[in-house]
Write a protein that holds these residues in place. Sequence first.
Motif, short mmCIF file in Angstrom:
data_model
loop_
_atom_site.label_atom_id
_atom_site.label_comp_id
_atom_site.label_asym_id
_atom_site.label_seq_id
_atom_site.Cartn_x
_atom_site.Cartn_y
_atom_site.Cartn_z
N LYS A 74 0.90 -1.15 0.09
CA LYS A 74 0.01 0.04 -0.01
C LYS A 74 1.07 1.23 -0.01
CE LYS A 74 -3.30 2.40 2.91
NZ LYS A 74 -4.40 2.71 2.08
N ASP A 75 0.35 2.25 -0.52
CA ASP A 75 1.13 3.57 -0.72
C ASP A 75 2.66 3.35 -1.28
OD1 ASP A 75 -1.17 4.75 0.38
OD2 ASP A 75 -0.30 4.84 2.46
N ILE A 76 2.77 2.75 -2.38
CA ILE A 76 4.05 2.50 -2.92
C ILE A 76 4.76 3.99 -3.53
CG2 ILE A 76 5.34 1.24 -4.88
CD1 ILE A 76 3.24 -0.92 -4.74
N GLN A 77 5.86 4.12 -3.02
CA GLN A 77 6.64 5.13 -3.55
C GLN A 77 7.86 4.64 -4.12
OE1 GLN A 77 5.65 8.72 -3.33
NE2 GLN A 77 3.61 7.63 -2.60
N ALA A 89 7.08 1.25 0.94
CA ALA A 89 5.60 1.10 0.92
C ALA A 89 5.34 0.71 2.35
CB ALA A 89 5.14 0.08 -0.18
N TRP A 106 0.74 -4.96 9.60
CA TRP A 106 1.12 -4.18 8.57
C TRP A 106 2.78 -3.90 9.11
CZ3 TRP A 106 -0.59 -2.07 4.33
CH2 TRP A 106 -2.08 -2.51 3.93
N ARG A 108 6.64 -2.20 7.29
CA ARG A 108 7.10 -1.21 6.57
C ARG A 108 8.28 -2.14 5.51
NH1 ARG A 108 8.63 2.29 11.59
NH2 ARG A 108 9.73 0.48 11.96
N PRO A 144 -2.44 1.68 8.57
CA PRO A 144 -2.11 2.78 8.09
C PRO A 144 -3.16 3.77 8.25
CG PRO A 144 -2.33 0.80 6.57
CD PRO A 144 -2.97 0.42 7.90
N ASP A 145 -2.77 5.06 7.92
CA ASP A 145 -3.59 6.14 8.16
C ASP A 145 -4.52 6.04 7.08
OD1 ASP A 145 -2.00 7.10 10.27
OD2 ASP A 145 -0.94 8.56 9.04
#
Length: 147
Positions: A74-77, A89, A106, A108, A144-145
């Motif tokens: 999730k939220d891959i950068q 992510a 979850w 990191r 995650p937020d």
Amino acid sequence: MSQTNPTLSQLHNQIDQWLQAIKRSDFAAICSHYTEDVRAFDAVKQLQFRQADYLAHWQQCLEMCPNHLAFDLKDIQIRHSADLAIMYALLYCAGVNDKGEVQGCWMRVTQGWQQQQGQWRIFHDHFSAPFDMVTGAALFDLQPDAA
């Protein structure tokens, strides 16, 4: 008009192939995504892994978790140049224990990718979970937020 970045597309494709190999528990395919000199900081077992030890660790993880349900990013950068990239992510990993209960959390993940002979390969893996500094306990219940 926005143009597709071919390097970014290749990286996303390789990351997806790596994830799919893990979801299939395809050890050979997982190994194919790593460089021969990979150095890893996994969240379990030891401080760091190098080369063959890390791949053996992957094999042990697959054997320990034969009933995994999820291994999702999730939220891959991604930050990249022509031949180096960093991906970071959040990772949700879940499976079913021997009592039939779903266990997941979850974590990191940060990966270093390097272009080698026309293919992107992982030269560094880092999986981690936050912990409480007072108790020393891992914080596996964080979410995650919702932003």
